[in-house]
Motif scaffolding. Structure first.
Motif, PDB file in Angstrom:
ATOM      1  N   THR A 340      34.532  40.839  27.585  1.00 13.45           N
ATOM      2  CA  THR A 340      34.583  40.478  29.008  1.00 13.45           C
ATOM      3  C   THR A 340      33.484  41.162  29.802  1.00 13.45           C
ATOM      4  OG1 THR A 340      36.013  42.309  29.664  1.00 13.45           O
ATOM      5  CG2 THR A 340      37.102  40.326  28.839  1.00 13.45           C
ATOM      6  N   ASP A 341      32.877  42.186  29.214  1.00 14.28           N
ATOM      7  CA  ASP A 341      31.785  42.859  29.909  1.00 14.28           C
ATOM      8  C   ASP A 341      30.898  43.576  28.900  1.00 14.28           C
ATOM      9  OD1 ASP A 341      33.141  45.164  29.168  1.00 14.28           O
ATOM     10  OD2 ASP A 341      34.035  45.463  31.140  1.00 14.28           O
ATOM     11  N   VAL A 462      46.826  42.846  16.592  1.00 19.27           N
ATOM     12  CA  VAL A 462      47.814  43.113  17.635  1.00 19.27           C
ATOM     13  C   VAL A 462      47.174  43.935  18.754  1.00 19.27           C
ATOM     14  CG1 VAL A 462      49.990  44.298  18.140  1.00 19.27           C
ATOM     15  CG2 VAL A 462      49.721  42.971  16.029  1.00 19.27           C
ATOM     16  N   GLY A 463      47.412  43.517  19.948  1.00 23.88           N
ATOM     17  CA  GLY A 463      46.888  44.267  21.087  1.00 23.88           C
ATOM     18  C   GLY A 463      45.450  43.929  21.433  1.00 23.88           C
ATOM     19  N   TRP A 464      44.921  42.877  20.843  1.00 23.99           N
ATOM     20  CA  TRP A 464      43.550  42.479  21.157  1.00 23.99           C
ATOM     21  C   TRP A 464      43.544  41.608  22.424  1.00 23.99           C
ATOM     22  CZ3 TRP A 464      40.259  41.413  16.127  1.00 23.99           C
ATOM     23  CH2 TRP A 464      40.401  42.509  15.265  1.00 23.99           C
ATOM     24  N   HIS A 465      44.111  42.151  23.456  1.00 26.18           N
ATOM     25  CA  HIS A 465      44.165  41.445  24.735  1.00 26.18           C
ATOM     26  C   HIS A 465      44.436  42.503  25.792  1.00 26.18           C
ATOM     27  CE1 HIS A 465      48.514  42.024  24.851  1.00 26.18           C
ATOM     28  NE2 HIS A 465      48.449  41.837  23.543  1.00 26.18           N
ATOM     29  N   ARG A 466      44.245  42.136  27.051  1.00 27.92           N
ATOM     30  CA  ARG A 466      44.525  43.083  28.120  1.00 27.92           C
ATOM     31  C   ARG A 466      45.359  42.391  29.172  1.00 27.92           C
ATOM     32  NH1 ARG A 466      38.757  44.271  28.419  1.00 27.92           N
ATOM     33  NH2 ARG A 466      38.333  45.731  26.725  1.00 27.92           N
ATOM     34  N   ALA A 484      36.840  36.832  33.300  1.00 30.06           N
ATOM     35  CA  ALA A 484      38.050  37.641  33.459  1.00 30.06           C
ATOM     36  C   ALA A 484      37.922  38.567  34.669  1.00 30.06           C
ATOM     37  CB  ALA A 484      38.311  38.447  32.193  1.00 30.06           C
ATOM     38  N   ALA A 485      36.686  38.999  34.952  1.00 29.54           N
ATOM     39  CA  ALA A 485      36.487  39.995  36.013  1.00 29.54           C
ATOM     40  C   ALA A 485      36.983  39.490  37.365  1.00 29.54           C
ATOM     41  CB  ALA A 485      35.014  40.385  36.089  1.00 29.54           C
ATOM     42  N   HIS A 494      45.854  40.983  45.314  1.00 32.18           N
ATOM     43  CA  HIS A 494      46.983  40.066  45.476  1.00 32.18           C
ATOM     44  C   HIS A 494      48.102  40.472  44.528  1.00 32.18           C
ATOM     45  CE1 HIS A 494      43.622  37.769  47.143  1.00 32.18           C
ATOM     46  NE2 HIS A 494      44.519  37.145  47.880  1.00 32.18           N
ATOM     47  N   PRO A 495      48.995  41.309  44.991  1.00 33.29           N
ATOM     48  CA  PRO A 495      50.032  41.858  44.105  1.00 33.29           C
ATOM     49  C   PRO A 495      50.979  40.807  43.535  1.00 33.29           C
ATOM     50  CG  PRO A 495      50.373  42.565  46.392  1.00 33.29           C
ATOM     51  CD  PRO A 495      49.068  41.864  46.356  1.00 33.29           C
ATOM     52  N   ASP A 496      50.920  39.584  44.021  1.00 32.73           N
ATOM     53  CA  ASP A 496      51.747  38.520  43.451  1.00 32.73           C
ATOM     54  C   ASP A 496      51.159  37.972  42.150  1.00 32.73           C
ATOM     55  OD1 ASP A 496      53.674  38.589  45.277  1.00 32.73           O
ATOM     56  OD2 ASP A 496      53.282  36.615  46.177  1.00 32.73           O
ATOM     57  N   PHE A 497      50.003  38.480  41.812  1.00 29.27           N
ATOM     58  CA  PHE A 497      49.302  37.931  40.647  1.00 29.27           C
ATOM     59  C   PHE A 497      49.153  38.937  39.517  1.00 29.27           C
ATOM     60  CE2 PHE A 497      48.409  34.707  43.636  1.00 29.27           C
ATOM     61  CZ  PHE A 497      48.063  33.576  42.916  1.00 29.27           C
ATOM     62  N   ALA A 498      49.315  38.455  38.310  1.00 20.97           N
ATOM     63  CA  ALA A 498      49.018  39.248  37.124  1.00 20.97           C
ATOM     64  C   ALA A 498      48.022  38.473  36.274  1.00 20.97           C
ATOM     65  CB  ALA A 498      50.287  39.513  36.334  1.00 20.97           C
ATOM     66  N   VAL A 499      47.307  39.186  35.439  1.00 21.97           N
ATOM     67  CA  VAL A 499      46.229  38.556  34.675  1.00 21.97           C
ATOM     68  C   VAL A 499      46.387  38.862  33.197  1.00 21.97           C
ATOM     69  CG1 VAL A 499      43.731  38.441  34.357  1.00 21.97           C
ATOM     70  CG2 VAL A 499      44.679  38.790  36.649  1.00 21.97           C
ATOM     71  N   PHE A 500      46.185  37.841  32.363  1.00 19.20           N
ATOM     72  CA  PHE A 500      46.203  38.021  30.909  1.00 19.20           C
ATOM     73  C   PHE A 500      44.817  37.688  30.375  1.00 19.20           C
ATOM     74  CE2 PHE A 500      46.808  36.770  26.517  1.00 19.20           C
ATOM     75  CZ  PHE A 500      47.703  37.724  26.039  1.00 19.20           C
ATOM     76  N   VAL A 501      44.217  38.644  29.670  1.00 21.15           N
ATOM     77  CA  VAL A 501      42.864  38.455  29.158  1.00 21.15           C
ATOM     78  C   VAL A 501      42.849  38.620  27.640  1.00 21.15           C
ATOM     79  CG1 VAL A 501      40.488  39.294  29.208  1.00 21.15           C
ATOM     80  CG2 VAL A 501      41.856  39.306  31.309  1.00 21.15           C
ATOM     81  N   PRO A 502      42.768  37.529  26.891  1.00 21.50           N
ATOM     82  CA  PRO A 502      42.669  37.661  25.439  1.00 21.50           C
ATOM     83  C   PRO A 502      41.260  38.103  25.047  1.00 21.50           C
ATOM     84  CG  PRO A 502      42.515  35.354  26.063  1.00 21.50           C
ATOM     85  CD  PRO A 502      42.749  36.123  27.336  1.00 21.50           C
ATOM     86  N   LEU A 503      41.187  39.027  24.114  1.00 26.03           N
ATOM     87  CA  LEU A 503      39.872  39.430  23.584  1.00 26.03           C
ATOM     88  C   LEU A 503      39.614  38.727  22.263  1.00 26.03           C
ATOM     89  CD1 LEU A 503      40.248  43.184  24.471  1.00 26.03           C
ATOM     90  CD2 LEU A 503      38.951  41.445  25.725  1.00 26.03           C
ATOM     91  N   ILE A 504      40.690  38.252  21.658  1.00 24.04           N
ATOM     92  CA  ILE A 504      40.566  37.356  20.504  1.00 24.04           C
ATOM     93  C   ILE A 504      41.109  36.013  20.983  1.00 24.04           C
ATOM     94  CG2 ILE A 504      42.813  38.127  19.558  1.00 24.04           C
ATOM     95  CD1 ILE A 504      41.585  37.573  16.734  1.00 24.04           C
ATOM     96  N   LEU A 505      40.290  34.972  20.805  1.00 25.25           N
ATOM     97  CA  LEU A 505      40.689  33.664  21.338  1.00 25.25           C
ATOM     98  C   LEU A 505      41.300  32.793  20.242  1.00 25.25           C
ATOM     99  CD1 LEU A 505      37.540  32.839  23.510  1.00 25.25           C
ATOM    100  CD2 LEU A 505      39.556  34.179  24.133  1.00 25.25           C
TER     101      LEU A 505
END
Ligand code: TPP
Ligand code: TPP
Ligand code: SF4
Ligand code: SF4
Ligand code: MG
Ligand code: MG
Lengths: 574, 266, 574, 266
Positions: A340-341, A462-466, A484-485, A494-505
């Motif tokens: 992602t960066d 396992v855990g290859w995501h944030r 993702a940034a 915006h506290p109503d929002f959560a983000v899922f970022v896979p590092l393995i697609l």
């Protein structure tokens, strides 16, 4: 939500103005003083010598994206600035510095009520007996003052920048720097003062540099590649690094050959890779399948640019995803990862080699023009903590070596030179020993064998995501790669929002996502391509359902936060 | 080198070839095993890399490491292998279609890089495996006779093509002469740089007897006075004598570095 | 459900036995007498001269598939038969004819309690003063008698078969034929008598021949291709047909070049195509994208074989679907069609050219090894009833020709030679006039333009699908390509099942399917590939939901009906 | 042919090139327009097909049909076009990387087919567009000087490469000499068969002044006594004189059929 401590600057000029050098020095000095930062570059259609813009963001915390709203804009010619109108917004407090000769302020700066500082660059330099070429170092002095940085840090940076030049050049540039530093005093005190959280100096690098450094650290010892924007720096960097590490590099005649050479070297037992962009990846398609069926480890970095075809070579897009996952005739397993960066490139390359070497299959790393070429101040990476890739080599054993034994999850590889392991492999479907077979049952068994590895890998990753944001936030954004940034940035405010970022697609961490999605109200997938490639993929594998929304557009500029806000609004979520 | 001479059969595995009875490739296989024996190579130190075609099945029948890759790409894969593993004896091989049609673009570049490996092309002037279409070396007469596509296309001259790309070792042989093939192959493998062998071969199924008789009538060995180190002479042969067998060109080895390279001549 | 009037025969021999010729004559004679039929061929690994099997099915109604259960099996050597064990089953009533010298009947024939007829082929021929080479014509005589066909029909076929040979050859073959005819009388009356529904004679051809004939009829005037199994016959056939139609053909040096030439010719205004198989399609990937962005019509026939990589070149599979739909970097529209049998190839090729020419985009036709190479007796096709492809050419107009005008759904093409239409196009993203652009907004607008065509096409392609079975049947099978036949056959004997067969796969006729699926209980997707490519695609586009089942396996032999029955049972549907 | 001579400018459109100031490609563009004018061609009867690279941008600046295709594939696309539309004047063009790296495999085959078209390669011995990597024609000195990849690789000899592939018309020119370029191009387009022009060119940004000065020092016109119809002489030049400008080889036109073809010589 506290105000972010960042400073956004854009520098606009034409060839010869040296704005990229100034921006680079700024970032390096930030890194030296313990600050973070990011720099992106942008060019007009001219091959060389045309208009160019550098966008720099300096911050106290790690900088995840360059904001479109600018604190300062410096332009040598307004006409150049107008060409980059879509990349930078002059807000109310924006300070505009411009060459004094440029008098007609264009409409894009109408809102900028901050300050407007005309500077007679040439005149000042001439009066000081300095060449016009020193313009950008003079400007650097101005900016160092504006940021309230220490004079010696700036000087050290200038000295380093010109370290290969004669001492006369160095000293005249130091003078230009001092001139800028003092020149600015007449107008203003520091524009913004940052207190770094620690004085530790950090490395500055681009995503391409990070990919190269990490690959060598992960054990890559062979590289073959063909130049293509925006990936060429990986080739160039590897050309520096590999000989020192005892490795080899070939600039191939095309991408088919590049991946062929990688397959040859890897078949020889050496961890190997290539890097390319979309058109090259398309050409590598047949070779990917060969790697898949012959179970030969390899890593391909695809620095995505806007497609299809030649597309827009210097602009980012996330539109090679489908090809990475689905491209190629026949069925074969492959792994797709996405950093992602810039800093992520390290771990991603380690994982890429881990997947390739340990599971004997092709791995595609989806970088993009943005990550590839932007420079970032990054926290140093402790690569020792990463799992080292390790190929299961066959050393010796009883007679009857079977390269593709159906009983093993991972069959040991006997590479040429290994006594007693002699065998022949092929892109043809084969028996356990590698002999050609056209038996449907054997084909099915071999497909099962090849995909068993892929499933096992999926269990390992396992855990290859944030994830970011409150666990109970009703709305979820799924985003990958450099996009993702903006999702993360949005969620921060915006506290109503959560983000899922896979590092393995691919294979996709479906369980982790499903766990994350429990009790959420809406799910949206953000990506930069026209068809919503990732969105459809997630639906196809049943990771999201029909209610999920797709936020997407074609490539070009990175998403900006207002844009995402608007998509969310139009999607009826806010 | 030949402390204990192994038998050629020790370089052959137990797998029966799929080739048609009478195919030229049988002879090539034999000459491969003979050359390996003559050179006293260790089986495991040999890697034979081929493309796709009848001829490309050859690695599968040798007791050596083998890789029957994809159509037209034996050279990139062999180059990658040899570059990463200079300790191996690498031989690339395949058919005329594999080499000069889909693979043509890799040839000048493999040659420019000059890896110490050998490329052996079995040229039967036809696509055997796909059942008899014209290859880049099929003569116009045969194309017209058989009604094949590409009748107006001039055939490619393989030897001239590799000479012009700068190959340091260029020889021609024929699949009917095991002794000569073995000799050429031995010399080629010994040459410290990229070596190319053009092997005239017969496809009994899609070229048949007329082609074979014609070939046998025309082939002849290079005159003994041919100076293979003379580039001018080599070009004369390459351009004008497509049936001459022997070492057509051998660039003198100026310096052997640690990688046993031939000094490239620009 | 009435008993199907079919007769299944397999002929097994080695090179020189001439079983393919016998099978061919059988099929041609069936066609001549007004019957239908189908023939598939199968070879061992030997390049030439190895074992070979011909499977022939003769029927009163159009034959949609070759059954695995055989009525008759003829083998010259039992050892050869054993190699094809997976393709043919000897059932209770199976008659086995074999060479008298072959005495040890193998296990695979254990169940065959029908009849077992040893024939001393050589002896009979020798006694009649005939050469061993006439063995297959002698056999033909036997079979003509067994089928109760007229002697003169068989004779005419023999005469036609040897029409290019000397009259001596013809007459000795006629004698061999008669010998067979009478030889059989001592054993049996006719094995099976068919009454054709009409005496009309029909054409016999393979899928590849049908593709070539149809393409020329649809207006194709340029072909470039590179040989590859199982598509080469299209190249060879076009090489016969095109010169007569005033067209041109080039055998290219590789597949990249082949599709490049097609693009060049089509850019010149000439409807153009190529054909290939998986490895070639992979290599064509970059060119497909060029066609997409530059809006150049083209048609690619992909005769799928088992993959990945070289795979199993002579075996069928349906595993290039993902690549056809998703392959290639960047976003571009493409159309994917699939014929289900030989006759379908006609309409499919017309539609392919219609889509390509009328909508200016690349079209991929997914045939497979089975359709491509099997021979069928087909009902003649009335191509006049098909819509003719028509390109919107720009002839003249006011100044300022815009090749990619954003206002038009389909922008007229000015091909070279058209006065006043001069412009330059590129694989680079472009403005309306074709000039390079790297503006994100223009890129988005052009993507919209390109995909608008695809959506419009989707609206046009109404009815490009078929369905079978009762409208209220609770269970639905979705199948495409040559696998559709087994689904259809299954449904014929299982009134609880209905079948949906799309002839256009992408864009997919979603509305039609959804209408068809109303009030059904189960939905299953049948396809021959390892990953369930079509199934996942349908889920991704929301055409089926998560309850749908995937019936799939790797390629090799065609699905047989018991196999499908078992899948359905294991899926808990029956 | 030249009933009314049009001005070269009538073959130029209004689009300003993206090339760097001083780039050799400007001169090439001018010579293209001059040659078209000299030949009295109709704008719409010309199609210029290029690959990808700085030089490949050329068609975009001509008032003619143009197609800036993908990297390395100008020849297949131009061949398809010319075959389908023999009435057009087709010129393929591009850079040295486009031609001799990724595109190298198409060259011998375009030549074998001998379509009546011209292939113009702007050889600046560098990859311009991707910022200065070595191309197949970059000299070893320059690669070492600049620390580029491929330092051990011998450069390719473009003229020899096309000669060996059987080209009927082969010339060399240089981007600094508009008059000579125009002449070569005119003659090449007039030649009824495949014609190849090797144009030495300068990339001011990635090759710079030393390269240019060196080039200017070395280039020279072919001796007036050079017999361009003599294949032996042509091979001598092709092999030994990489700086000779002029028509190196012109195979005599034996018969002009309806397709205006040159009789292929086998
Ligand atoms: C990419 C690709 N294109 C085409 C083919 C089909 N194909 C296999 S072998 C071959 C040519 C065979 O001719 P040659 O290389 O001369 O070998 P031979 O069979 O004559 O020994 C072709 C076209 C393929 N396997 N892969
Ligand atoms: C398939 C593919 N690979 C790589 C590239 C990147 N690329 C664009 S131009 C070029 C080479 C440019 O060199 P040359 O052909 O000599 O043209 P020049 O710019 O020097 O005129 C390369 C490698 C591409 N566009 N497509
Ligand atoms: S088809 Fe020709 S080349 Fe292939 S095995 Fe048979 S004889 Fe040999
Ligand atoms: S980079 Fe070189 S080749 Fe490209 S436009 Fe500039 S000078 Fe010309
Ligand atoms: Mg061949
Ligand atoms: Mg160049």
């Amino acid at each position: 939500m506290k105000e972010k401590q960042v400073w956004n600057l854009s520098l606009v000029g034409s060839g010869g103005d040296g704005v990229m050098t100034t921006a680079n020095m700024l970032l390096k000095t930030a890194a030296r003083t313990g600050l973070y930062g990011m720099m992106t570059q942008s060019y007009g259609p001219q091959i060389r010598g045309g208009e160019a813009a550098a966008h720099v963001t300096i911050g106290v915390d790690p900088v995840t994206m360059v904001d479109r709203k600018k604190d300062w804009i410096v332009c040598f010619r307004f006409a150049d600035a107008v060409r980059f109108e879509k990349e930078m917004e002059a807000a109310k407090n924006t300070v505009v510095i411009h060459a004094a000769e440029e008098t007609e302020i264009p409409a894009m700066f109408a809102k900028a009520k901050g300050k407007n500082i005309p500077i007679p660059f040439l005149k000042v330099l001439q009066e000081a007996g300095l060449s016009e070429l020193a313009k950008n170092v003079f400007l650097f002095g101005i900016l160092v003052r504006a940021l309230g940085w220490k004079e010696e840090d700036g000087k050290a940076c200038v000295a380093e920048m010109f370290s290969r030049k004669s001492s006369a050049v160095v000293s005249s540039n130091i003078r230009a720097f001092e001139l800028g530093l003092h020149y600015m005093e007449q107008f203003t005190g520091p524009a913004k003062i940052f207190k770094p959280k620690s004085g530790v100096s950090r490395p500055v690098m681009t995503g391409n540099e990070a990919c190269a450094l990490a690959s060598v650290a992960a054990g890559c010892r062979f590289y073959a590649g063909y130049p293509i924007t925006p990936s060429s720096e990986i080739l160039e960097e590897m050309n520096e690094l590999l000989p020192k590490a005892g490795g080899k590099l070939i600039q191939a005649e095309d991408e088919i050959s590049a991946l062929g050479m990688v397959i040859g070297a890897s078949y020889g037992g050496v961890p190997s890779m290539t890097a390319t962009s979309g058109p090259g990846l398309s050409l590598m398609t047949e070779m990917l399948g060969l790697s898949g069926i012959a179970e030969i480890p390899l890593v391909v970095v695809d620095c995505q640019r806007a497609g299809p075809s030649t597309g827009m070579p210097s602009r980012m897009e996330q539109s090679d995803f489908w090809h990475a996952v689905f491209g190629g005739h026949g069925d074969f397993p492959r792994v797709v990862l996405a950093p992602t960066d810039v800093r992520d490139c390290y771990q991603t390359m380690f994982r890429a080699f881990y997947c390739a070497e340990n599971f004997q299959l092709p791995v595609i790393v989806l970088s993009d023009a943005n990550i590839a070429q932007r420079a970032e101040v990054i926290d140093p990476v402790d690569t020792d903590s990463f799992e080292k890739p390790k190929r299961l080599n066959w050393t010796d054993g009883p007679q009857g070596y079977r390269r593709f034994g159906l009983d093993a999850l991972i069959s040991p590889m006997a590479f040429p030179g290994t006594a007693g392991g002699i065998h022949c492999i092929a892109g043809i479907e084969h028996s356990e020993k590698g002999m050609p077979s056209s038996d449907g049952a054997m084909h099915e068994a071999m497909n099962q064998k090849r995909f068993r590895k892929w499933e096992a890998l999926s269990e390992t990753a396992v855990g290859w995501h944030r994830h970011y944001g409150p666990p109970k936030a009703p709305h979820v954004l799924i985003a990958w790669g450099s996009s993702a940034a903006v999702a993360r940035e949005f969620a921060e405010s915006h506290p109503d929002f959560a983000v899922f970022v896979p590092l393995i697609l691919h294979p996709f961490p479906k369980k982790a996502l499903q766990h994350f999605l429990k009790n959420r109200k809406t799910v949206s997938v953000l990506e930069m391509n026209y068809q919503g490639q990732f969105y459809h993929y997630l639906k196809g594998i049943g990771a999201i359902d029909g209610n999920a929304q797709s936020f997407k557009r074609s490539g070009g500029q990175p998403f900006h936060i207002e844009e995402l806000g608007q998509m969310i609004q139009e999607g009826g979520i806010l | 080198m030949n402390s204990i001479e192994k038998s050629p059969m020790s370089f052959r595995n137990e797998i029966p070839p799929v080739w048609c009875t009478g195919c030229g490739d049988y002879g090539v296989l034999k000459s491969f095993t003979r050359a390996f024996a003559k050179l006293g190579l260790k089986n495991e130190s040999i890697a034979i890399i081929s493309g796709i075609g009848c001829s490309s099945r050859l690695p599968g029948y040798c007791a050596a490491y083998g890789f029957n890759t994809v159509h037209g790409r034996s050279l990139p894969i062999a180059t990658g292998l040899k570059t990463a593993r200079p300790d191996l004896t690498v031989v690339a091989c395949g058919g005329d279609g594999d080499a000069f049609a889909i693979g043509a673009g890799h040839i000048p570049h493999a040659i420019r890089r000059n890896p110490d490996m050998t490329y052996f092309v079995m040229d039967n002037s036809i696509y055997g495996l796909t059942k008899g279409q014209a290859s880049p070396t099929t003569s116009r007469e045969i194309k017209m006779l058989k009604g094949l596509a590409g009748q107006e296309e001039m055939p490619l001259n393989p030897v001239l093509y590799v000479m012009a790309s700068g190959a340091g070792f260029v020889a021609r042989t024929q699949a009917g002469d095991m002794k000569h093939m073995t000799e050429m192959l031995t010399e080629a493998i010994r040459y410290p740089g990229f070596s190319f062998i053009h092997c005239l071969s017969v496809c009994v199924t899609y070229q048949g007897r007329v082609f074979q008789e014609d070939l046998e009538k025309r082939i002849h060995f290079l005159a003994p006075e041919h100076n293979k180190e003379n580039e001018d002479a080599a070009y004369q042969i390459a351009r004008n004598d497509p049936w001459a067998l022997g070492v057509i060109y051998r660039r003198p080895v100026v310096a052997e570095g640690n990688g046993q390279r031939v000094e490239p001549v620009e």
